[in-house]
Design a protein around this motif. Structure first.
Motif, mmCIF file in Angstrom:
data_model
loop_
_atom_site.group_PDB
_atom_site.id
_atom_site.type_symbol
_atom_site.label_atom_id
_atom_site.label_comp_id
_atom_site.label_asym_id
_atom_site.label_seq_id
_atom_site.Cartn_x
_atom_site.Cartn_y
_atom_site.Cartn_z
ATOM 1 N N GLY A 76 -64.357 -9.718 56.032
ATOM 2 C CA GLY A 76 -65.382 -10.775 56.245
ATOM 3 C C GLY A 76 -65.964 -10.933 54.737
ATOM 4 N N PHE A 77 -66.906 -12.071 54.868
ATOM 5 C CA PHE A 77 -67.881 -12.270 53.805
ATOM 6 C C PHE A 77 -69.182 -12.001 53.842
ATOM 7 C CE2 PHE A 77 -64.440 -15.193 53.884
ATOM 8 C CZ PHE A 77 -63.968 -15.444 52.594
ATOM 9 N N SER A 78 -69.738 -11.066 52.815
ATOM 10 C CA SER A 78 -70.743 -10.131 53.099
ATOM 11 C C SER A 78 -72.139 -10.977 52.184
ATOM 12 C CB SER A 78 -70.682 -8.935 52.639
ATOM 13 O OG SER A 78 -70.369 -8.746 51.381
ATOM 14 N N GLY A 79 -72.055 -12.209 51.807
ATOM 15 C CA GLY A 79 -73.056 -12.726 51.079
ATOM 16 C C GLY A 79 -74.408 -13.001 51.966
ATOM 17 N N SER A 80 -75.343 -13.129 51.012
ATOM 18 C CA SER A 80 -76.794 -13.344 51.411
ATOM 19 C C SER A 80 -77.410 -14.298 50.574
ATOM 20 C CB SER A 80 -77.707 -11.926 51.326
ATOM 21 O OG SER A 80 -77.597 -11.605 49.848
ATOM 22 N N THR A 81 -78.710 -14.317 50.154
ATOM 23 C CA THR A 81 -79.039 -15.226 49.217
ATOM 24 C C THR A 81 -78.193 -15.010 47.908
ATOM 25 O OG1 THR A 81 -80.924 -13.606 48.563
ATOM 26 C CG2 THR A 81 -81.253 -15.239 50.424
ATOM 27 N N LEU A 82 -77.731 -13.918 47.657
ATOM 28 C CA LEU A 82 -76.906 -13.474 46.477
ATOM 29 C C LEU A 82 -75.408 -13.531 46.917
ATOM 30 C CD1 LEU A 82 -78.915 -10.794 45.192
ATOM 31 C CD2 LEU A 82 -79.265 -13.028 44.324
ATOM 32 N N PRO A 83 -74.532 -13.739 45.936
ATOM 33 C CA PRO A 83 -73.161 -13.805 46.250
ATOM 34 C C PRO A 83 -72.653 -12.325 46.700
ATOM 35 C CG PRO A 83 -73.724 -15.154 44.056
ATOM 36 C CD PRO A 83 -74.760 -14.340 44.776
ATOM 37 N N GLY A 84 -71.936 -12.381 47.647
ATOM 38 C CA GLY A 84 -71.368 -11.170 48.094
ATOM 39 C C GLY A 84 -70.016 -10.780 47.887
ATOM 40 N N ALA A 85 -69.505 -9.903 48.533
ATOM 41 C CA ALA A 85 -67.961 -9.771 48.629
ATOM 42 C C ALA A 85 -67.217 -10.065 49.696
ATOM 43 C CB ALA A 85 -67.569 -8.170 48.189
ATOM 44 N N PHE A 86 -65.915 -10.538 49.425
ATOM 45 C CA PHE A 86 -64.844 -10.561 50.345
ATOM 46 C C PHE A 86 -64.248 -9.307 50.489
ATOM 47 C CE2 PHE A 86 -60.590 -10.631 51.703
ATOM 48 C CZ PHE A 86 -60.688 -11.082 53.124
ATOM 49 N N ALA A 87 -64.287 -8.650 51.558
ATOM 50 C CA ALA A 87 -63.766 -7.365 51.883
ATOM 51 C C ALA A 87 -62.874 -6.992 53.026
ATOM 52 C CB ALA A 87 -64.847 -6.267 51.642
ATOM 53 N N VAL A 88 -61.861 -6.197 52.962
ATOM 54 C CA VAL A 88 -61.054 -5.857 54.076
ATOM 55 C C VAL A 88 -61.459 -4.229 54.032
ATOM 56 C CG1 VAL A 88 -58.742 -5.419 54.922
ATOM 57 C CG2 VAL A 88 -59.132 -7.488 53.593
ATOM 58 N N SER A 89 -61.727 -3.703 55.141
ATOM 59 C CA SER A 89 -62.092 -2.337 55.250
ATOM 60 C C SER A 89 -61.389 -1.713 56.477
ATOM 61 C CB SER A 89 -63.753 -2.112 55.157
ATOM 62 O OG SER A 89 -64.163 -3.042 56.399
ATOM 63 N N SER A 90 -60.881 -0.431 56.161
ATOM 64 C CA SER A 90 -60.386 0.350 57.536
ATOM 65 C C SER A 90 -60.274 1.672 56.941
ATOM 66 C CB SER A 90 -58.850 -0.379 57.643
ATOM 67 O OG SER A 90 -58.261 0.303 58.653
ATOM 68 N N GLY A 91 -59.953 2.688 58.075
ATOM 69 C CA GLY A 91 -59.357 3.931 57.691
ATOM 70 C C GLY A 91 -58.068 4.090 58.518
ATOM 71 N N VAL A 92 -57.137 4.502 57.508
ATOM 72 C CA VAL A 92 -55.676 4.598 58.158
ATOM 73 C C VAL A 92 -55.301 6.011 57.854
ATOM 74 C CG1 VAL A 92 -55.308 2.180 57.203
ATOM 75 C CG2 VAL A 92 -54.620 3.962 55.675
ATOM 76 N N ARG A 93 -53.989 6.572 58.806
ATOM 77 C CA ARG A 93 -53.531 7.535 58.748
ATOM 78 C C ARG A 93 -53.126 7.916 57.355
ATOM 79 N NH1 ARG A 93 -49.345 6.341 62.165
ATOM 80 N NH2 ARG A 93 -47.516 6.926 60.999
ATOM 81 N N SER A 94 -53.484 9.094 56.552
ATOM 82 C CA SER A 94 -53.330 9.318 55.379
ATOM 83 C C SER A 94 -51.814 9.040 55.075
ATOM 84 C CB SER A 94 -53.775 10.747 55.310
ATOM 85 O OG SER A 94 -53.625 11.233 53.765
ATOM 86 N N ASN A 95 -50.862 9.455 55.908
ATOM 87 C CA ASN A 95 -49.571 9.445 55.509
ATOM 88 C C ASN A 95 -48.748 8.092 55.533
ATOM 89 O OD1 ASN A 95 -49.092 9.136 58.082
ATOM 90 N ND2 ASN A 95 -48.127 11.167 58.658
ATOM 91 N N VAL A 96 -49.414 6.993 55.879
ATOM 92 C CA VAL A 96 -49.118 5.660 55.834
ATOM 93 C C VAL A 96 -50.141 4.816 54.743
ATOM 94 C CG1 VAL A 96 -48.087 5.498 58.035
ATOM 95 C CG2 VAL A 96 -50.443 4.952 57.954
ATOM 96 N N THR A 97 -50.726 5.445 53.821
ATOM 97 C CA THR A 97 -51.663 4.886 52.966
ATOM 98 C C THR A 97 -50.923 3.562 52.377
ATOM 99 O OG1 THR A 97 -52.824 6.651 52.555
ATOM 100 C CG2 THR A 97 -53.174 5.076 51.072
ATOM 101 N N TYR A 98 -49.748 3.743 51.635
ATOM 102 C CA TYR A 98 -49.035 2.843 50.912
ATOM 103 C C TYR A 98 -48.665 1.587 52.032
ATOM 104 C CZ TYR A 98 -45.173 0.142 49.287
ATOM 105 O OH TYR A 98 -44.394 -1.054 49.082
ATOM 106 N N GLU A 99 -48.056 2.016 53.027
ATOM 107 C CA GLU A 99 -47.636 1.001 53.890
ATOM 108 C C GLU A 99 -48.607 0.197 54.525
ATOM 109 O OE1 GLU A 99 -44.870 4.351 54.019
ATOM 110 O OE2 GLU A 99 -46.893 4.449 53.901
ATOM 111 N N SER A 100 -49.952 0.863 55.014
ATOM 112 C CA SER A 100 -51.021 -0.031 55.079
ATOM 113 C C SER A 100 -51.327 -0.953 54.145
ATOM 114 C CB SER A 100 -52.004 0.846 55.680
ATOM 115 O OG SER A 100 -51.780 1.860 56.834
ATOM 116 N N THR A 101 -51.572 -0.604 52.940
ATOM 117 C CA THR A 101 -52.062 -1.528 51.958
ATOM 118 C C THR A 101 -51.008 -2.591 51.689
ATOM 119 O OG1 THR A 101 -53.121 0.399 50.720
ATOM 120 C CG2 THR A 101 -52.597 -1.370 49.472
ATOM 121 N N ALA A 102 -49.898 -2.422 51.806
ATOM 122 C CA ALA A 102 -48.659 -3.325 51.639
ATOM 123 C C ALA A 102 -48.745 -4.167 52.659
ATOM 124 C CB ALA A 102 -47.248 -2.694 51.304
#
Length: 953
Positions: A808-834
């Protein structure tokens, strides 16, 4: 929970109730008669045993539907735990007639709040609020869960959902400070054969060992009409709704008879002291738990008062001893937790860094002794009851809240009309009752004590503590089983007297009435915005004073946060305790806090006490006490909070992501609390300087919602307006960097983290940007639409990598970030990111007309829910006041949705979703996960910290 959203369920509801508080002593609590408040209901039972409760409320064009099965973890057996919670997940996925995607897919089309659920020791519920025209669809879908579901559960489906539930456990238990504390208490407070011995979420081992037949047997035993309650609350026709309920639920077979759960109170033969070295804890935590009584037991009411009196407020015995006198902690949490067959009374103290928990125990015993000598006054008892009245109304401000509580009374008290006795018992609690339950359940009685300490600091645990037995999951590459969740189930359909595969049509389109907004600007420059709504006799309000971090010195960050906290620590004529007492005696709540752009003061109150509450707000704002002792305590508390943030992977990710987005030296990159160095350096004079220069009415905007009209709302503000002096100043313009030209990967090491926290994105735009709402619409099918989004469908439903993911986009009266956020199983960190990278890269290319149709349907139909609660109305006013948008912005956004095309979505995607120009932040276990991330093609990951692994003693 199915998704990371908590629904607060109150303990009070009423049919026709007039609550009048009386006190033997003078208090600030107004004794005017409270208006009657009605929650009428109709209850009936189908031949198959399904209990149905209907409550009509036509204040908004919405209906809440909740299906509650009287089965929780207490119905499970040792070795097969976590099944009730597993079914909370499974029942959303598919059923015979809804098909793949189940209720989640339908929710997106009909503009629902999102199919959700929760599981406790004693019940599992499934709920959603939808526009009124979708009621028949919801009844059809809920019936499909109950009678036409279990055939769709296959081995691949079960394997995938096991991974999702495991990820939830990692996120909520294994990967956070003190996550295992409740497990240790449960194992030692309740005997092995007691249904509360294990946790609701179950164990990873039990989940992994569950077979398909185990799961089917559990479902067939407990998920039956005669063990289920259906509640429908909102704007609907009763006669028509009864017909639909009979049609869709009536032919589902009755199950085996379900015996009532016998009460199983427990005793502790000997006090047990246990300790555990917590990988994520920076502060030592002591908890103590005593067995008490089930919910609705006559003594539970006095125990609730006891917990509140001992721990809440400046004058509370525990706060006086542990916080003020001994300065061992910033706060004490105390509760009475009643369940269906047993209950417990507990307290928890997070001590300051390095404090010995034996010293904390000495303070706890002194606080109990103080209570024994002084008891509770009638004035304090009345104060607590006043708060209960406001809590009561707050819980009934939505149709879902009303439906929840009607079901709660039906299942656990035997009748939705139990309210009469419930309220009588609440109001009948006496000072003597509070003293009696303390002596009967707490004083001199055995308990379970747990010491959770940072790794390597076992000397801080209580003396004579034994090591608690906790099963820690190992991070093993490739340890999880593989599955293909796309494989369709092969089964013989359950017969029905009519074609259930045909989804019911919509009813009459819900007409959305946009609340009437009034505005005023007072002579001081204070702007006021309001919505009058008398559905419940409450008023909610909030004022934002422009500034916050934007007005701070980059080398002395944390001033506005400390100032906001200090404003609640007394006034020129009232100590902290006296101020708290006045607020609570009104049944009110007042809060203050700050963020990057504002200082806020707000709260809620009974409408009859609105004027008195605002008078206190005026006193807080215009007559600060500037108490040096309180200031020093707040600094100590803030330093403790900063210390604990450094042990929480989610807090670490949020702080580090801001620095990467805005730049290390940008004000917007700073933690609002400050840093240990800046907090230590801040003086009381710094707060006074900020207050004198920047806390002024001409940069303040007030929003008011509830049972008060414009005339009274503004008249009550006259004193504040007349006595608050305006001052002109310039708020600095903060430059926000552009998106990076080339993606980089950053890694923050948290040794042995069971999950990796992901934050991917870049500096984007302000909410006032013309593209902001169109980009939000574009994002709906990417990661803003919950289970309708591609990120969720592919990472959670397709792979089982995560419990939840969003963008999502988090802007307010000031520019905010576009962000993807999650918590993933540790042993699939690369696979999730890819996989996220690939989804972002192809999102626009693959966006279809069907995607657009689903987005439009949700965004247009969900408007029926847009203004149901007081909180939603307050948010609407906040947008109008601070973003400069029109009160008719809903119509403007409706036009954007209706005119959007697939080609425009593709253009927006090309403009705002370039995965090769983003910041990739991963907070996780470096030794097992960091090196693989080089495969993303963005170079060697940049390590943000050098973590020295602590060693367990």
């Amino acid at each position: 929970m199915k998704i990371t959203r908590l629904i607060a369920l109150i303990a009070l509801v009423t049919i026709t109730f007039s609550c009048k508080q009386e006190s033997e002593e003078n208090t600030a609590f107004a004794k005017a008669e409270t208006p009657q408040f009605n929650v009428p209901f109709e209850k009936f039972t189908l031949d198959n045993g399904l209990t149905v409760i209907l409550h009509q409320d036509d204040s908004d064009p919405v209906v809440a539907v909740a299906l509650t099965a009287h089965v929780g973890s207490a119905r499970e057996i040792e070795g097969r735990t976590g099944f009730a919670h597993l079914f909370e997940h499974l029942l959303f996925l598919e059923s015979e007639n809804l098909g793949k995607g189940g209720l989640d897919a339908m929710s997106a089309r009909i503009g629902g709040s999102g199919a959700n659920g929760s599981t406790s020791r004693d019940r599992t519920n499934y709920f959603q609020t939808v526009p009124k025209d979708a009621l028949e669809k919801m009844i059809w879908a809920e019936a499909d869960k109950l009678g036409y579901f279990i055939n769709t559960v296959t081995d691949p489906v079960l394997a995938k959902e096991k991974q999702v539930v495991k990820n939830e456990k990692r996120q909520s238990v294994d990967n956070r400070p003190y996550g295992h504390a409740r497990y240790v208490v449960g194992k030692n407070l309740y005997p092995e054969n007691h249904p509360y011995n294990w946790q609701v979420i179950g164990s990873l081992e039990d989940l992994q060992n569950a077979t398909l037949q185990d799961v089917k047997d559990f479902y067939n035993r407990w998920y039956t009409p005669n063990n289920t309650t259906l509640t429908i609350a909102g704007d609907f026709d009763i006669a028509q709704t009864k017909e639909w309920v009979e049609k869709y639920f009536g032919e589902i077979p009755r199950g085996e008879e379900v015996p009532a759960m016998e009460k199983q109170p427990v005793t502790v033969a000997n006090t047990k002291r246990l300790y555990y070295e917590d990988n994520f804890a920076r502060l030592p935590q002591l908890s103590m738990t005593w067995p008490t009584v089930p919910n609705y037991d006559k003594d539970s009411y006095a125990l609730e008062v006891l917990a509140s009196y001992l721990s809440k407020g400046k004058n509370a015995p525990f706060n006086k001893i542990l916080i003020d006198e001994k300065q061992l902690t910033a706060g004490v949490r105390m509760f009475n937790f009643g369940s269906e067959i047993a209950g417990e009374f507990g307290l928890s103290v997070n001590a300051y860094p390095g404090k010995d928990l034996d010293d904390v125990l000495v303070g706890i015993n002194e606080a109990f002794t103080k209570f024994e000598l002084e008891g509770i006054s009638q004035k304090d008892l009345d104060r607590i009851k006043a708060g209960q009245e406001t809590q009561f109304y707050n819980g009934l401000s939505s149709v879902l809240g009303k439906g929840f509580q009607l079901a709660q009374y039906e299942i656990f008290a035997g009748d939705p009309a139990y309210i009469t006795e419930d309220v009588d018992r609440i109001l009948a609690v006496t000072k003597e009752d509070v003293q009696r339950v303390y002596e009967q359940y707490i004083k001199g009685h055995n308990y379970i004590a747990t010491s959770f300490v940072p790794i390597g600091q076992t000397t801080l645990a209580l003396e004579d503590s034994d090591l608690a037995q906790v099963v820690e999951e190992k991070i093993v590459e490739g340890a999880e089983e593989t599955f293909d969740a796309s494989i369709a189930a092969d089964y013989e359909r359950t017969p029905s007297s009519f074609d259930r595969s045909e989804e019911p049509a919509y009813g009459k389109t819900a007409e959305v009435t946009v609340p009437n907004v009034w505005e005023d600007k007072l002579s001081s420059g204070l702007e006021v915005y309001g919505i009058e709504n008398d559905e419940v006799p409450l008023v909610q309000f909030q004022m934002n004073i422009r500034g916050g971090l934007l007005l701070e010195d980059i080398n002395r960050v944390g001033v506005s946060s400390l100032l906001a906290d200090l404003l609640m620590k007394g006034t020129a004529t009232k100590t902290t305790a006296a101020l708290e007492n006045e607020i609570e005696s009104l049944g009110a709540n007042i809060y203050t806090y700050s963020d990057k752009e504002n200082i806020y003061i707000g709260g809620n109150t009974l409408a009859k006490n609105y004027d008195k509450t605002i008078a206190l707000v005026q006193e807080i704002l215009l007559q600060p006490r500037w108490d040096k002792t309180e200031f020093d305590l707040l600094k100590q508390s803030t330093l403790s909070r900063l210390e604990q943030q450094q042990a929480n992977p989610n807090s670490i990710a949020a702080i580090q992501f801001d620095k990467l987005i805005y730049g290390e030296r940008s004000l917007l990159a700073q933690n609002s609390l400050g840093t240990p160095a800046s907090v230590n350096a801040i003086t009381l004079e710094d707060l006074k300087s900020y207050y004198n220069n920047y806390v002024v009415p001409n940069v303040a905007k007030m929003q008011v919602v509830g049972a008060v009209g414009k005339e009274k709302a503004t008249t009550v503000l006259a004193g504040l307006n007349d006595n608050w002096e305006a001052r002109e100043f310039t708020i600095p313009v903060v430059e926000v960097p552009k998106a990076p030209e080339q993606s980089n990967v950053y890694f923050y090491d948290v040794p042995d983290a069971k999950q990796s926290v992901l934050r991917f994105g870049y500096p984007a735009m302000a909410e006032t940007d013309k593209d902001f709402y169109p980009a939000q619409m574009m994002n709906y099918r990417l990661g803003g639409g919950g289970f309708a989004s591609q990120l969720t469908q592919k990472l959670r439903e397709g792979k089982g990598y995560t419990y939840g993911i969003r963008s999502g986009f988090s802007g307010s009266t000031l520019p905010g970030a576009f962000a993807v956020s999650s918590g993933v199983r540790s042993n699939v960190t690369y696979e999730s990111t890819a996989l996220v990278k690939d989804i972002l890269k192809n999102y626009g290319k693959n966006f279809t007309q069907q995607d657009l149709d689903v987005s439009k349907s949700f965004l247009l139909k969900s408007q029926a829910r847009a203004f149901e609660t007081m909180g939603a109305k307050l948010n609407m006013l906040d947008d109008i006041a601070n973003l400069g948008i029109s009160p008719d912005y809903i119509k403007e956004r409706q036009a954007i949705v209706e005119n959007m095309t697939v080609e425009e979505i593709k253009k927006l995607s090309d403009k705002y979703l370039n995965p090769d120009k983003m910041i990739y932040l991963i907070v996780g276990d470096k030794k097992t996960q960091m090196d693989k991330l080089e495969q993303l093609g963005y170079g060697t990951p940049i390590l943000l910290n050098e973590s020295k692994e602590p060693v367990k003693n």
